[in-house]
Design an enzyme around this catalytic site. Structure first.
Site, PDB file in Angstrom:
ATOM      1  N   ASP A  68      44.320 -46.238 -20.812  1.00 17.02           N
ATOM      2  CA  ASP A  68      44.905 -45.099 -21.532  1.00 17.02           C
ATOM      3  C   ASP A  68      46.217 -44.621 -20.925  1.00 17.02           C
ATOM      4  O   ASP A  68      46.788 -43.652 -21.393  1.00 17.02           O
ATOM      5  CB  ASP A  68      43.918 -43.923 -21.553  1.00 17.02           C
ATOM      6  CG  ASP A  68      43.766 -43.284 -20.183  1.00 17.02           C
ATOM      7  OD1 ASP A  68      43.512 -44.030 -19.210  1.00 17.02           O
ATOM      8  OD2 ASP A  68      43.924 -42.057 -20.066  1.00 17.02           O
TER       9      ASP A  68
ATOM     10  N   ASP B 211      39.708 -49.580 -17.622  1.00 14.68           N
ATOM     11  CA  ASP B 211      39.893 -48.292 -16.964  1.00 14.68           C
ATOM     12  C   ASP B 211      38.818 -47.337 -17.506  1.00 14.68           C
ATOM     13  O   ASP B 211      38.358 -47.519 -18.632  1.00 14.68           O
ATOM     14  CB  ASP B 211      41.295 -47.764 -17.288  1.00 14.68           C
ATOM     15  CG  ASP B 211      41.505 -46.366 -16.771  1.00 14.68           C
ATOM     16  OD1 ASP B 211      41.332 -46.159 -15.561  1.00 14.68           O
ATOM     17  OD2 ASP B 211      41.823 -45.466 -17.580  1.00 14.68           O
TER      18      ASP B 211
ATOM     19  N   ASP C 220      38.347 -43.332 -16.914  1.00 11.99           N
ATOM     20  CA  ASP C 220      38.657 -41.980 -17.386  1.00 11.99           C
ATOM     21  C   ASP C 220      39.725 -42.034 -18.485  1.00 11.99           C
ATOM     22  O   ASP C 220      40.757 -42.674 -18.325  1.00 11.99           O
ATOM     23  CB  ASP C 220      39.124 -41.110 -16.214  1.00 11.99           C
ATOM     24  CG  ASP C 220      39.014 -39.628 -16.527  1.00 11.99           C
ATOM     25  OD1 ASP C 220      38.121 -39.255 -17.332  1.00 11.99           O
ATOM     26  OD2 ASP C 220      39.805 -38.841 -16.000  1.00 11.99           O
TER      27      ASP C 220
HETATM   28 MG   LIG Z   1      42.537 -43.562 -17.377  1.00 13.21          MG
END
Ligand SMILES: [Mg+2]
Length: 268
Positions: free
Chosen positions: A214, A18, A20
């Site tokens: 995240d 991932d 961001d």
């Molecule tokens: Mg993310």
């Protein structure tokens, strides 16, 4: 809580990553970005960068990486819009698609599908669009009511901004669902399609692939549902308190990609 020891990273030969909150936050790179990609290339560890963001093209992400000193190819990047178009092209080659959102429209054209302007369509594919109009919602509603298959690029209900949470693509899907009583088929994380597309693109198997993200509810839970092991970093959406309170248990937890790079780099 028990996590796997760093040594178990030896089993991992491919990563779904991932972006961001893992590699950068907004326009700012997170610590260790360049070194992390050096490690992946040196090992080598195969990777695909997977994002629910349907509004940007792979090319735009390639440019962002370049501005941060990392060279990646457009094929390294899977957006939910691209995987949506790929999915439609696989089950109905040349189908006609009414698409919402620039990223979705571009992806539809790239996969040799017919871009419908309304009236008739086999599919309605909906991605986030800051210029969305009532007319588009009306066209999509009529088409879905007439039997077009309803597909959502990603389920994210909100979109963080400087001013707070704004309506995300999931909110647009909810509007169409309310108007049609039809539930969309979702492509983006935590659903399987993105993970399956990444594995297929790498020729990787689930036993040796990990998801690095995240967000517990999308990256980690989605990765686990797809059969992957999961690596969680604390630089993004979820913090330590949220992790402690969550029933979702990643296999590994690192402060950031720099700490992950150090742990992985130390293994021979
Ligand atoms: Mg993310």
């Amino acid at each position: 809580m028990k996590y796997q020891p760093p040594e178990a990273l030896r089993d991992i030969h491919a990563l779904v990553i991932d972006m961001d909150g893992v590699l950068w936050r907004g326009d700012d790179p997170l610590p260790g970005l360049v070194g992390f990609f050096e490690l992946l290339r040196e090992r080598p560890i195969a990777f695909r960068l997977a994002t629910n963001n349907a509004s940007k093209s792979p090319r735009q992400f390639v440019d962002k990486f370049a501005s941060l000193g990392v060279k990646v190819a457009p094929d390294d990047i899977l957006t939910s819009a691209g995987v949506t178009a790929q999915h439609i092209a696989a089950i109905a080659p040349g189908a006609s698609v009414y698409a919402i959102g620039d990223g979705t429209r571009q992806a539809v054209l790239k996969h040799s599908l017919h871009l419908s302007s309304g009236e008739q369509a086999d599919f309605v594919a909906v991605g986030w669009d800051p210029k969305l109009t009532y007319k588009e919602l009306s066209e999509a509603t009529l088409l879905i009511r007439a039997g077009a298959k309803f597909i959502g690029t990603n389920p994210d209900r909100t979109l963080p901004s400087e001013r707070g949470l704004l309506p995300g693509n999931g909110a647009i899907l909810a509007c169409l669902q309310a108007a049609t009583d039809v539930e969309p088929f979702i492509i983006g994380k935590p659903e399987r399609a993105m993970f399956d597309a990444a594995l297929a693109a790498m020729g990787a198997d689930v036993a040796h692939t990990a998801m690095l993200g995240d967000r517990l509810e999308t990256d980690i839970l989605g990765g686990q549902n797809a059969g992957l092991r999961t690596i969680f970093v604390l630089t993004g959406a979820s913090d330590e308190a949220e992790l402690a309170a969550s029933p979702v248990r990643p296999d590994w937890v690192f402060k950031d990609i720099q700490e992950l790079t150090r742990a992985w780099g130390a293994l021979s």
